[in-house]
Design a protein around this motif. Sequence first.
Motif, PDB file in Angstrom:
ATOM      1  N   ALA A 227     -20.238  -3.753 -57.640  1.00 49.49           N
ATOM      2  CA  ALA A 227     -21.121  -2.798 -56.709  1.00 49.49           C
ATOM      3  C   ALA A 227     -22.276  -2.424 -57.543  1.00 49.49           C
ATOM      4  O   ALA A 227     -23.393  -2.383 -57.176  1.00 49.49           O
ATOM      5  N   ALA A 228     -22.097  -2.266 -58.863  1.00 48.51           N
ATOM      6  CA  ALA A 228     -23.346  -2.122 -59.855  1.00 48.51           C
ATOM      7  C   ALA A 228     -24.105  -3.311 -59.826  1.00 48.51           C
ATOM      8  O   ALA A 228     -25.435  -3.116 -59.913  1.00 48.51           O
ATOM      9  N   ARG A 229     -23.829  -4.235 -59.385  1.00 47.10           N
ATOM     10  CA  ARG A 229     -24.577  -5.742 -59.672  1.00 47.10           C
ATOM     11  C   ARG A 229     -25.176  -5.751 -58.148  1.00 47.10           C
ATOM     12  O   ARG A 229     -26.079  -6.642 -57.835  1.00 47.10           O
ATOM     13  N   GLY A 230     -24.904  -4.782 -57.294  1.00 48.24           N
ATOM     14  CA  GLY A 230     -25.606  -4.663 -55.892  1.00 48.24           C
ATOM     15  C   GLY A 230     -24.774  -5.467 -54.763  1.00 48.24           C
ATOM     16  O   GLY A 230     -25.338  -5.355 -53.589  1.00 48.24           O
ATOM     17  N   PHE A 231     -23.522  -5.781 -55.218  1.00 45.98           N
ATOM     18  CA  PHE A 231     -22.615  -6.334 -54.081  1.00 45.98           C
ATOM     19  C   PHE A 231     -22.021  -5.032 -53.178  1.00 45.98           C
ATOM     20  O   PHE A 231     -21.689  -4.116 -53.947  1.00 45.98           O
ATOM     21  N   SER A 232     -21.942  -5.280 -51.893  1.00 46.61           N
ATOM     22  CA  SER A 232     -21.238  -4.207 -50.983  1.00 46.61           C
ATOM     23  C   SER A 232     -19.938  -5.160 -50.338  1.00 46.61           C
ATOM     24  O   SER A 232     -19.956  -6.200 -50.276  1.00 46.61           O
ATOM     25  N   THR A 233     -19.117  -4.573 -49.830  1.00 44.50           N
ATOM     26  CA  THR A 233     -17.968  -4.826 -48.858  1.00 44.50           C
ATOM     27  C   THR A 233     -18.486  -5.520 -47.376  1.00 44.50           C
ATOM     28  O   THR A 233     -18.987  -4.402 -46.754  1.00 44.50           O
ATOM     29  N   ALA A 234     -18.595  -6.473 -47.032  1.00 48.41           N
ATOM     30  CA  ALA A 234     -18.672  -7.131 -46.054  1.00 48.41           C
ATOM     31  C   ALA A 234     -17.648  -7.033 -44.866  1.00 48.41           C
ATOM     32  O   ALA A 234     -17.801  -6.723 -44.053  1.00 48.41           O
ATOM     33  N   TYR A 235     -16.493  -7.222 -45.327  1.00 46.21           N
ATOM     34  CA  TYR A 235     -15.392  -7.107 -44.432  1.00 46.21           C
ATOM     35  C   TYR A 235     -13.981  -7.231 -45.309  1.00 46.21           C
ATOM     36  O   TYR A 235     -14.121  -7.356 -46.691  1.00 46.21           O
ATOM     37  N   ARG A 236     -12.819  -7.083 -44.721  1.00 45.40           N
ATOM     38  CA  ARG A 236     -11.489  -7.305 -45.519  1.00 45.40           C
ATOM     39  C   ARG A 236     -10.794  -8.332 -44.993  1.00 45.40           C
ATOM     40  O   ARG A 236     -10.746  -8.683 -43.782  1.00 45.40           O
ATOM     41  N   TYR A 237      -9.722  -8.845 -45.751  1.00 48.83           N
ATOM     42  CA  TYR A 237      -8.561  -9.537 -45.156  1.00 48.83           C
ATOM     43  C   TYR A 237      -7.369  -8.924 -45.895  1.00 48.83           C
ATOM     44  O   TYR A 237      -7.187  -8.345 -46.950  1.00 48.83           O
ATOM     45  N   ARG A 238      -6.131  -9.278 -45.289  1.00 55.91           N
ATOM     46  CA  ARG A 238      -4.844  -9.193 -45.774  1.00 55.91           C
ATOM     47  C   ARG A 238      -3.645 -10.433 -45.618  1.00 55.91           C
ATOM     48  O   ARG A 238      -4.385 -10.982 -44.699  1.00 55.91           O
ATOM     49  N   TYR A 239      -2.845 -10.453 -46.420  1.00 51.45           N
ATOM     50  CA  TYR A 239      -1.977 -11.481 -46.112  1.00 51.45           C
ATOM     51  C   TYR A 239      -0.911 -10.897 -45.321  1.00 51.45           C
ATOM     52  O   TYR A 239      -0.470  -9.700 -45.548  1.00 51.45           O
ATOM     53  N   TRP A 240      -0.061 -11.610 -44.420  1.00 47.37           N
ATOM     54  CA  TRP A 240       1.187 -11.556 -43.703  1.00 47.37           C
ATOM     55  C   TRP A 240       2.303 -12.343 -44.380  1.00 47.37           C
ATOM     56  O   TRP A 240       1.742 -13.317 -44.142  1.00 47.37           O
ATOM     57  N   SER A 241       3.327 -11.870 -44.794  1.00 49.93           N
ATOM     58  CA  SER A 241       4.328 -12.752 -45.319  1.00 49.93           C
ATOM     59  C   SER A 241       5.821 -11.801 -44.818  1.00 49.93           C
ATOM     60  O   SER A 241       5.739 -10.834 -44.659  1.00 49.93           O
ATOM     61  N   ARG A 242       6.688 -12.668 -44.929  1.00 53.07           N
ATOM     62  CA  ARG A 242       7.990 -12.139 -44.535  1.00 53.07           C
ATOM     63  C   ARG A 242       8.692 -11.911 -45.899  1.00 53.07           C
ATOM     64  O   ARG A 242       8.662 -12.763 -46.905  1.00 53.07           O
ATOM     65  N   PRO A 243       9.435 -10.636 -46.214  1.00 54.31           N
ATOM     66  CA  PRO A 243       9.985 -10.443 -47.540  1.00 54.31           C
ATOM     67  C   PRO A 243      11.010 -11.635 -47.584  1.00 54.31           C
ATOM     68  O   PRO A 243      11.776 -11.901 -46.851  1.00 54.31           O
ATOM     69  N   ALA A 244      11.319 -11.763 -49.131  1.00 53.42           N
ATOM     70  CA  ALA A 244      12.462 -12.773 -49.486  1.00 53.42           C
ATOM     71  C   ALA A 244      13.766 -12.215 -48.811  1.00 53.42           C
ATOM     72  O   ALA A 244      13.981 -10.968 -48.854  1.00 53.42           O
TER      73      ALA A 244
END
Length: 246
Positions: A227-244
């Motif tokens: 962020a200090a370098r000028g980057f900002s969040t464009a979007y997010r993603y998440r992983y979906w898994s089944r618990p072991a």
Amino acid sequence: MSPETLEPIADSAWPARERGRLGGWRLNATDGFSLRINACWPLGEPDRDPEGAIDAVEAFYAARGLPVRFKLTDGATAPADLAERLERRGYASHGETLLMTGQVAGGADAEVVLSADPDPAFEALLVASAKGNAADARERLEALGRIPAPARFARLVLDGRTAALGACAVDGEAVGIFGMRTDPDFRRRGLARRVLDALLAEASSLGARTAYLQVEEANAPAIALYAARGFSTAYRYRYWSRPARD
């Protein structure tokens, strides 16, 4: 860049050892450590009904002895109700990650060594950062070696030691930043920013205009750096898994 444009670029920049397709769903399989190259990326409609596609994904990873994992990206997941379908099957979300973008601008650094391939000193620090997980380190090194040209690998050398490193993959006007690491003995000295600046300067010379990187939401220090370098969040993603299962 929109998720629809950037996600295929990001997929190509960090290549899995084995790749498959179910229409717009991308199947990535390696050794199971780096989540991005061990997950299904459902970036478009599958080539069959969604439930049948999920069945096929589960069979793909089961045949390779890998956990089944989906990477669902805001604004670029198809079908739109895939999360609900996965939840009904017992999947849960985890590993929320920010994709941040910024302008390609930086400066050369006399203490940053750039090369087109990872050299032994680069590999040594990456292996050390894996904290004894040799298989994880090997998977990441092999993925770095598969980055399509033009790729650049950066090492910042202080007192004769590799103190920090990073890599980038240029695809047209986009450049992805990967593998940022700092030796624990050299932390809190601004070295990661110097490596990033050197990579961005090199990427600019190769025609890149937009930089992107992925950082876990829980990694507050890295987010603050970018962020200090000028980057900002464009979007997010998440992983979906089944618990072991026990």
